[in-house]
Design an enzyme around this catalytic site. Structure first.
Site, PDB file in Angstrom:
ATOM      1  N   ASP A  46       4.225   5.269  -7.803  1.00  0.00           N
ATOM      2  CA  ASP A  46       3.776   4.075  -7.101  1.00  0.00           C
ATOM      3  C   ASP A  46       4.920   3.151  -6.704  1.00  0.00           C
ATOM      4  OD1 ASP A  46       1.600   2.427  -6.106  1.00  0.00           O
ATOM      5  OD2 ASP A  46       1.997   1.065  -7.780  1.00  0.00           O
ATOM      6  N   ASP A  82       7.164   0.584   4.373  1.00  0.00           N
ATOM      7  CA  ASP A  82       7.409   0.174   2.991  1.00  0.00           C
ATOM      8  C   ASP A  82       7.634  -1.330   3.057  1.00  0.00           C
ATOM      9  OD1 ASP A  82       8.454  -0.516   0.510  1.00  0.00           O
ATOM     10  OD2 ASP A  82       9.648   1.291   0.299  1.00  0.00           O
ATOM     11  N   HIS A  83       6.639  -2.093   2.597  1.00  0.00           N
ATOM     12  CA  HIS A  83       6.707  -3.542   2.824  1.00  0.00           C
ATOM     13  C   HIS A  83       7.901  -4.183   2.120  1.00  0.00           C
ATOM     14  CE1 HIS A  83       4.538  -3.572  -1.068  1.00  0.00           C
ATOM     15  NE2 HIS A  83       5.061  -4.759  -1.225  1.00  0.00           N
ATOM     16  N   HIS A 137       9.829   2.035  -3.371  1.00  0.00           N
ATOM     17  CA  HIS A 137      10.442   0.703  -3.386  1.00  0.00           C
ATOM     18  C   HIS A 137      11.778   0.664  -4.129  1.00  0.00           C
ATOM     19  CE1 HIS A 137       6.671  -0.416  -1.780  1.00  0.00           C
ATOM     20  NE2 HIS A 137       6.036  -0.650  -2.902  1.00  0.00           N
TER      21      HIS A 137
END
Length: 498
Positions: free
Chosen positions: A240, A182-183, A245
């Site tokens: 998304d 997960d960037h 995030h």
């Protein structure tokens, strides 16, 4: 760590794709320039296209010229590019994997790499399962060194599909060998949250429901769906962004101090937060606490933009949400009663990611003569600038006691320079180090799906839950504003300005 433990071969699926071009090649080049890439390190890029090695080199150079934070210097380029090799591979062809296994083994012998193998699946999620089984069947996982698998989101489309996928992958790789990337967790200021909280005695004692009134988390985008219409129309903002995030940022803000600074201890505390989040399961709860919106045609940064349903590969009657705002309650001793407000969306006025902690007002406000005394705010800005902003009240110079809100700012970019490492650089280096701290464990993924699944299911089966609209260039539908107003709050924007 012994330096030989980082010697490795990176087998990159999707080497000719967009993720590799925009993020992975530039990240590897930065690691090389900064001296973090081990001296014995090879990249085997895989793709469906028939490319010569020269074609592949040109492809990588184009990537660096467009997206690298470093200029390409001849001396760096020569040492960097000789590590790359291209192999054409049909993902569904078993014989191609057998040929790949032979190629990798010979390459490791030639470059004296001790069998450590990193497999990066920068491909469609539907291919994760067949690729991992093909790797096993071809003997690519029979190595004397370590083996690690990196997979991108989305991990499943629901809890059921995610669990099924996890069951399949864990037949091939152990949980500790799987790095679900997960960037957001690689961003500097996200990683800084733990230090801000646990290394400062004037923050941690106040980090609870006795002193904090609310916490807001915003991740906004100015772009629409671009060329991802067919994908996005099946996914939406909740899957998304929120499932991964946004919930990950909530866990970082709400977690308890870990027993030690080790990956499993930190991830254990994040899991406790996810378990404590109040589930919204009835239609009434979802309507009261969640707002979904979809952008219409409008104006953004002086230009007219089309509405979501007019985008390419989007259904004309689509009910997919491009905006989500929600009120999340963490029902534990520390956070009981404190709302966590999250919002994320496309075609919003600015691209920004920030966390705003609003502290409670003083019990007796004798300075609040005009009723406009501003609350204290701590702003953790993650994008576009990285920094911390503390907003508090002070006497206005030259007055009898008028109050002036002032800010103390720390700009991370000004301290470390504009060439601070990008998220993928940190995360790729963490994988080489075997550090899984900023990667999501299966139980985190599972719990996150259990939180959002009831909302998704309610939206899909009920016609009574409205899909609000907002014009491109606005901060979402009016219902998002009302979500906070009924609790006596309002959304703060960048740098804590209303």
């Amino acid at each position: 760590m012994n330096k030989e433990d980082k010697y490795a071969t990176l087998v990159l699926f999707g080497a000719t794709g967009d993720l590799a071009k925009r993020k992975l090649f530039p990240a590897l080049y930065s690691l090389y320039c900064d001296g973090y890439l081990p001296e014995r390190f090879a990249v085997v890029g895989l793709g469906r296209r028939s490319l010569t090695q020269e074609d592949f080199y040109h492809h990588i150079k184009d990537s660096l010229e467009a997206f690298s934070r470093y200029d390409i210097r001849p001396e760096d380029w020569e040492g960097f590019i000789q590590r790359f090799h291209y192999v054409q591979l049909d993902i569904n062809q078993a014989s191609d994997y057998e040929a790949l296994a032979s190629y990798v083994e010979k390459l490791e012998q030639r470059q004296e790499i001790n069998g450590n193998r990193l497999f990066y699946l920068a491909i469609a999620p539907g291919l994760f399962e067949p690729v991992t089984f093909q790797l096993k069947e071809a003997g690519l996982l029979q190595t004397k060194g370590w083996k690690r698998l990196i997979i991108e989101k989305p991990f499943g489309h629901s809890h059921e599909s995610a669990e099924e996928l996890n069951d399949k992958i864990t037949q091939v790789f152990k949980e500790e060998e799987i790095y679900r990337i997960d960037h957001y967790l690689g961003k500097e200021m996200i990683q800084n949250i733990q230090v801000i909280r646990f290394a400062n005695s004037f923050f941690e004692p106040l980090w609870n429901n006795q002193y904090i009134a609310s916490i807001q988390l915003t991740s906004s985008e100015t772009v629409g769906v671009e060329n991802r219409g067919s994908y996005y129309d099946k996914v939406g903002a909740l899957r998304d962004m929120v499932q991964n995030h946004m919930l990950q940022m909530v866990t970082m803000m709400a977690m308890e101090p870990p027993s030690r600074l080790k990956a499993e201890a930190i991830r254990d505390e994040k899991v406790k937060v996810l378990r404590s989040i109040r589930r919204m399961e009835t239609e009434q709860e979802i309507q009261e606490h969640v707002v979904r919106g979809q952008y219409e045609a409008g104006e953004l940064q002086g230009e007219g933009v089309k509405g979501y349903r007019e985008e390419q590969n989007v259904a004309e009657d689509s009910s997919t949400e491009t905006f989500v705002a929600a009120k999340i309650m963490v029902d534990n001793f520390r956070w009981a009663g404190v709302p966590f407000y999250i919002r994320t969306g496309k075609r919003l006025p600015s691209k920004a990611t920030e966390i705003i902690i609003q502290f409670k007002s003083m019990p007796y406000l004798y300075f609040n003569k005009d009723g406009n005394l501003a609350p204290n705010l701590l702003v953790i800005q993650i994008f576009p600038e990285e920094g911390i902003h503390l907003k508090f009240n002070a006497k206005k110079p030259g007055t009898e006691g008028s109050i002036l809100p002032i800010s103390m700012d720390f700009c991370h970019d000004s301290t470390v320079g504009i060439n601070s490492p990008e998220a993928y650089e940190r995360l790729l280096n963490d994988v080489l180090e075997g550090d899984s701290t900023y990667f999501t464990r299966w139980d985190e993924v599972s719990l996150a799906w259990k939180i959002v699944d009831p909302i998704i299911q309610s939206w899909e089966k009920s016609e009574g839950i409205p899909l609000s609209t907002y014009k491109a260039g606005q901060w979402g539908p009016t219902e998002a504003k009302e979500l906070l107003e009924k609790d006596g709050f309002h959304w703060w924007q960048v740098f804590g300005e209303k």
